[in-house]
Design a protein around this motif. Structure first.
Motif, PDB file in Angstrom:
ATOM      1  N   PRO A  55       0.759  -1.058   0.076  1.00  0.00           N
ATOM      2  CA  PRO A  55       0.149  -0.133  -0.088  1.00  0.00           C
ATOM      3  C   PRO A  55       0.824   1.414   0.005  1.00  0.00           C
ATOM      4  CG  PRO A  55      -1.265  -1.641   1.592  1.00  0.00           C
ATOM      5  CD  PRO A  55       0.247  -2.097   1.124  1.00  0.00           C
ATOM      6  N   LEU A  56       2.264   1.204   0.610  1.00  0.00           N
ATOM      7  CA  LEU A  56       3.010   2.370   0.685  1.00  0.00           C
ATOM      8  C   LEU A  56       3.780   2.562  -0.797  1.00  0.00           C
ATOM      9  CD1 LEU A  56       4.376   1.878   4.417  1.00  0.00           C
ATOM     10  CD2 LEU A  56       2.390   3.158   3.437  1.00  0.00           C
ATOM     11  N   ILE A  57       3.940   1.315  -1.429  1.00  0.00           N
ATOM     12  CA  ILE A  57       4.814   1.584  -2.607  1.00  0.00           C
ATOM     13  C   ILE A  57       4.154   1.892  -3.719  1.00  0.00           C
ATOM     14  CG2 ILE A  57       6.372   0.032  -4.024  1.00  0.00           C
ATOM     15  CD1 ILE A  57       7.129  -1.350  -1.493  1.00  0.00           C
ATOM     16  N   ALA A  58       2.813   1.188  -4.051  1.00  0.00           N
ATOM     17  CA  ALA A  58       2.089   1.295  -5.187  1.00  0.00           C
ATOM     18  C   ALA A  58       1.447   2.733  -5.172  1.00  0.00           C
ATOM     19  CB  ALA A  58       0.692   0.358  -4.957  1.00  0.00           C
ATOM     20  N   PRO A  59       1.718   3.284  -6.318  1.00  0.00           N
ATOM     21  CA  PRO A  59       1.356   4.942  -6.700  1.00  0.00           C
ATOM     22  C   PRO A  59      -0.271   4.991  -6.550  1.00  0.00           C
ATOM     23  CG  PRO A  59       2.092   3.918  -8.747  1.00  0.00           C
ATOM     24  CD  PRO A  59       2.528   3.176  -7.464  1.00  0.00           C
ATOM     25  N   GLU A  60      -0.887   4.053  -7.176  1.00  0.00           N
ATOM     26  CA  GLU A  60      -2.206   4.205  -7.539  1.00  0.00           C
ATOM     27  C   GLU A  60      -3.035   3.017  -6.879  1.00  0.00           C
ATOM     28  OE1 GLU A  60      -2.982   5.016 -11.513  1.00  0.00           O
ATOM     29  OE2 GLU A  60      -1.737   6.596 -11.729  1.00  0.00           O
ATOM     30  N   GLY A  61      -4.304   2.901  -6.998  1.00  0.00           N
ATOM     31  CA  GLY A  61      -5.248   1.883  -6.601  1.00  0.00           C
ATOM     32  C   GLY A  61      -5.024   0.873  -7.551  1.00  0.00           C
ATOM     33  N   ILE A  62      -5.474  -0.396  -7.097  1.00  0.00           N
ATOM     34  CA  ILE A  62      -5.265  -1.463  -8.208  1.00  0.00           C
ATOM     35  C   ILE A  62      -6.403  -1.590  -9.086  1.00  0.00           C
ATOM     36  CG2 ILE A  62      -3.696  -2.757  -6.403  1.00  0.00           C
ATOM     37  CD1 ILE A  62      -6.239  -4.353  -5.552  1.00  0.00           C
ATOM     38  N   ASN A  63      -7.449  -0.783  -8.570  1.00  0.00           N
ATOM     39  CA  ASN A  63      -8.778  -0.826  -9.410  1.00  0.00           C
ATOM     40  C   ASN A  63      -9.232   0.350  -9.890  1.00  0.00           C
ATOM     41  OD1 ASN A  63      -8.972  -3.954  -9.099  1.00  0.00           O
ATOM     42  ND2 ASN A  63      -9.857  -3.592  -6.881  1.00  0.00           N
ATOM     43  N   PHE A  67     -10.160   5.289 -18.597  1.00  0.00           N
ATOM     44  CA  PHE A  67     -10.043   4.620 -20.070  1.00  0.00           C
ATOM     45  C   PHE A  67      -9.099   5.624 -20.962  1.00  0.00           C
ATOM     46  CE2 PHE A  67     -13.299   2.153 -18.187  1.00  0.00           C
ATOM     47  CZ  PHE A  67     -13.099   1.054 -18.916  1.00  0.00           C
ATOM     48  N   GLU A  68      -9.136   6.774 -20.607  1.00  0.00           N
ATOM     49  CA  GLU A  68      -8.213   7.782 -21.282  1.00  0.00           C
ATOM     50  C   GLU A  68      -6.822   7.234 -21.393  1.00  0.00           C
ATOM     51  OE1 GLU A  68      -8.885  11.656 -19.682  1.00  0.00           O
ATOM     52  OE2 GLU A  68     -10.992  11.655 -20.268  1.00  0.00           O
ATOM     53  N   LYS A  69      -6.457   6.512 -20.351  1.00  0.00           N
ATOM     54  CA  LYS A  69      -4.979   6.258 -20.269  1.00  0.00           C
ATOM     55  C   LYS A  69      -4.812   4.602 -20.742  1.00  0.00           C
ATOM     56  CE  LYS A  69      -3.665   9.618 -16.760  1.00  0.00           C
ATOM     57  NZ  LYS A  69      -2.900  10.023 -15.459  1.00  0.00           N
ATOM     58  N   ARG A  70      -5.732   4.036 -21.156  1.00  0.00           N
ATOM     59  CA  ARG A  70      -5.490   2.980 -21.566  1.00  0.00           C
ATOM     60  C   ARG A  70      -4.588   2.235 -22.327  1.00  0.00           C
ATOM     61  NH1 ARG A  70      -8.190   0.430 -25.693  1.00  0.00           N
ATOM     62  NH2 ARG A  70      -8.782  -1.461 -24.645  1.00  0.00           N
ATOM     63  N   LEU A  71      -3.502   1.156 -22.042  1.00  0.00           N
ATOM     64  CA  LEU A  71      -2.518   0.621 -23.054  1.00  0.00           C
ATOM     65  C   LEU A  71      -1.404   1.755 -23.088  1.00  0.00           C
ATOM     66  CD1 LEU A  71      -4.696  -1.293 -25.386  1.00  0.00           C
ATOM     67  CD2 LEU A  71      -3.405  -2.065 -23.271  1.00  0.00           C
ATOM     68  N   LEU A  72      -1.119   2.559 -22.127  1.00  0.00           N
ATOM     69  CA  LEU A  72      -0.195   3.388 -22.222  1.00  0.00           C
ATOM     70  C   LEU A  72       1.467   2.730 -22.043  1.00  0.00           C
ATOM     71  CD1 LEU A  72      -1.226   6.330 -20.192  1.00  0.00           C
ATOM     72  CD2 LEU A  72      -1.296   6.076 -22.788  1.00  0.00           C
ATOM     73  N   ALA A  73       2.134   3.169 -22.630  1.00  0.00           N
ATOM     74  CA  ALA A  73       3.451   2.518 -22.594  1.00  0.00           C
ATOM     75  C   ALA A  73       4.151   2.862 -21.328  1.00  0.00           C
ATOM     76  CB  ALA A  73       4.495   2.858 -23.953  1.00  0.00           C
ATOM     77  N   PRO A  74       5.207   2.075 -20.814  1.00  0.00           N
ATOM     78  CA  PRO A  74       5.772   2.690 -19.545  1.00  0.00           C
ATOM     79  C   PRO A  74       6.622   3.683 -19.830  1.00  0.00           C
ATOM     80  CG  PRO A  74       6.398   0.154 -20.157  1.00  0.00           C
ATOM     81  CD  PRO A  74       5.552   0.979 -21.101  1.00  0.00           C
ATOM     82  N   SER A  75       6.338   4.761 -18.519  1.00  0.00           N
ATOM     83  CA  SER A  75       6.884   6.114 -18.515  1.00  0.00           C
ATOM     84  C   SER A  75       7.198   6.223 -17.277  1.00  0.00           C
ATOM     85  CB  SER A  75       5.685   7.151 -19.350  1.00  0.00           C
ATOM     86  OG  SER A  75       4.701   6.941 -18.210  1.00  0.00           O
ATOM     87  N   SER A  76       7.609   7.700 -16.869  1.00  0.00           N
ATOM     88  CA  SER A  76       7.877   8.186 -15.608  1.00  0.00           C
ATOM     89  C   SER A  76       6.480   8.301 -14.740  1.00  0.00           C
ATOM     90  CB  SER A  76       8.402   9.582 -15.758  1.00  0.00           C
ATOM     91  OG  SER A  76       7.547  10.326 -16.195  1.00  0.00           O
ATOM     92  N   GLU A  77       5.546   8.321 -15.224  1.00  0.00           N
ATOM     93  CA  GLU A  77       4.231   8.409 -14.713  1.00  0.00           C
ATOM     94  C   GLU A  77       3.821   7.145 -14.350  1.00  0.00           C
ATOM     95  OE1 GLU A  77      -0.296  10.201 -15.071  1.00  0.00           O
ATOM     96  OE2 GLU A  77       1.052  10.344 -16.728  1.00  0.00           O
ATOM     97  N   HIS A  78       3.731   6.106 -15.175  1.00  0.00           N
ATOM     98  CA  HIS A  78       3.415   4.684 -15.126  1.00  0.00           C
ATOM     99  C   HIS A  78       4.681   3.963 -15.477  1.00  0.00           C
ATOM    100  CE1 HIS A  78      -0.641   5.835 -14.557  1.00  0.00           C
ATOM    101  NE2 HIS A  78      -0.558   6.663 -15.686  1.00  0.00           N
ATOM    102  N   TRP A  79       5.401   3.491 -14.401  1.00  0.00           N
ATOM    103  CA  TRP A  79       6.567   2.769 -14.563  1.00  0.00           C
ATOM    104  C   TRP A  79       6.480   1.588 -15.581  1.00  0.00           C
ATOM    105  CZ3 TRP A  79       9.227   2.851  -8.948  1.00  0.00           C
ATOM    106  CH2 TRP A  79       9.350   4.137  -8.872  1.00  0.00           C
ATOM    107  N   PHE A  80       5.479   0.873 -15.369  1.00  0.00           N
ATOM    108  CA  PHE A  80       5.251  -0.503 -15.981  1.00  0.00           C
ATOM    109  C   PHE A  80       3.875  -0.440 -17.104  1.00  0.00           C
ATOM    110  CE2 PHE A  80       6.791  -3.718 -12.585  1.00  0.00           C
ATOM    111  CZ  PHE A  80       8.064  -3.274 -12.520  1.00  0.00           C
ATOM    112  N   ILE A  89      -0.177  -1.046 -14.001  1.00  0.00           N
ATOM    113  CA  ILE A  89       0.405  -2.279 -13.893  1.00  0.00           C
ATOM    114  C   ILE A  89       1.454  -2.225 -12.976  1.00  0.00           C
ATOM    115  CG2 ILE A  89       1.526  -4.020 -15.333  1.00  0.00           C
ATOM    116  CD1 ILE A  89       0.429  -2.980 -17.707  1.00  0.00           C
ATOM    117  N   PHE A  90       2.228  -1.393 -12.594  1.00  0.00           N
ATOM    118  CA  PHE A  90       3.177  -1.249 -11.542  1.00  0.00           C
ATOM    119  C   PHE A  90       2.104  -1.678 -10.183  1.00  0.00           C
ATOM    120  CE2 PHE A  90       5.619   0.567  -8.057  1.00  0.00           C
ATOM    121  CZ  PHE A  90       6.362   0.021  -8.084  1.00  0.00           C
TER     122      PHE A  90
END
Length: 299
Positions: A55-63, A67-80, A89-90
């Motif tokens: 809970p402390l490591i994950a930047p966002e909730g798992i659920n 849909f505006e950010k679906r299937l985005l490639a790994p980046s500084s905002e979304h590592w995975f 995904i991270f």
């Protein structure tokens, strides 16, 4: 002076007392000197800490869907990257460590408890008890483990809890046969025969003498079995027989990302890497424990 010197030279040397080294301390030193075993232990500890502090490591909730950010490639905002629902995904991989380790530890613990109990009874009492329990083990081993797990889950119903039960059941004979063979050897030792001669109860002999002297191979097998249990849980999740949506179980994440393998390969790569690294860590640690605890493996 010369006479005194001659007497000192002729005086026999006193034997140097060597400190007795505990077998467990010797095993720890051997394990510590095995670089691959230490590496495996560090990998396992990393994933355990990842699961504890998820809970402390994950930047966002798992659920959390976007849909505006679906299937985005790994980046500084979304590592995975993100999945087809726009979920990070991270965060899901980090929380998935909790599920996979929980299934692995609980399933193997159940297998050890039941398997060791049956194996001890079969090895110690022998005769018809040994025959019945050994045939039970043979029946379970007659089926491929993953097919037996699928059959059990199909009967009980698809769920993470039932997958855990199935994994525990298929691993029972592995521990049962291992502890049975060990008990057959230990019960012939002189201290066991002496305990029987003085009238010690069988239950006390089993839990105070037989079990402690049979535990080393169980530790090794248990460590390796956790890796196997994680793979089996992922396989059941991949087939839709394990964790249900939206749980971030690594096997379930793999099956959900099959349709996007070409379009967004990162949706499958990172859960797959998590499984691979966790299993690799437990295997390296288990091999190190085997080398440290098994006298036959020592030079």
């Amino acid at each position: 002076m010369e006479l005194s010197t001659n007497n000192q030279l002729q005086r026999p040397l006193e034997p140097v007392e060597e400190k007795a080294v505990s077998p467990w301390l010797e095993a720890w030193r051997s394990f510590r000197n095995n670089k691959l075993a230490v590496l495996g232990t560090l990998i396992v500890l990393f994933f355990i800490l990842l699961a504890i502090f998820a809970p402390l490591i994950a930047p966002e909730g798992i659920n959390e869907q976007n849909f505006e950010k679906r299937l985005l490639a790994p980046s500084s905002e979304h590592w995975f990257g993100t999945d087809d629902f726009g979920r990070d995904i991270f965060s899901r991989v980090v929380h998935g460590a909790r599920i996979s380790l929980w299934v692995g530890f609980l399933a193997v613990t159940g297998s050890i408890v039941v398997g060791c109990l049956l194996g001890i009874l079969a090895g110690y009492y022998g005769k018809w008890v040994d025959t019945i329990i050994s045939r039970f083990f043979d029946i379970l081993l007659a089926f491929p483990s993953i097919l037996l797990a699928i059959a059990i889950v199909a009967v009980l119903g698809p769920s993470l809890k039932n997958a855990l039960i199935a994994i525990a059941i298929i691993n029972i004979p592995n521990f049962g046969r291992l502890i049975r063979s060990r008990v057959l050897s230990v019960k012939q030792e002189e201290y066991i025969l002496a305990a029987k001669a003085v009238g010690m109860k069988n239950s006390r002999i089993l839990f105070h003498h037989v079990m402690p002297n049979s535990i080393a191979p169980i530790i090794v097998q248990g460590t390796l079995a956790i890796a196997t249990a994680i793979i089996e849980a992922a396989a059941l999740g991949f087939l839709g027989l394990g964790a249900e949506a939206p749980n971030p179980e690594w096997g379930k994440m793999l099956t959900d990302s099959r349709a996007f393998l070409v379009q967004a390969p990162w949706t499958m790569i990172f859960p797959g890497l998590a499984i691979m690294l966790t299993v690799l860590g437990f295997n390296l640690m288990g091999d190190g424990l085997r080398d440290a605890l098994d006298p036959k493996m020592k030079n």
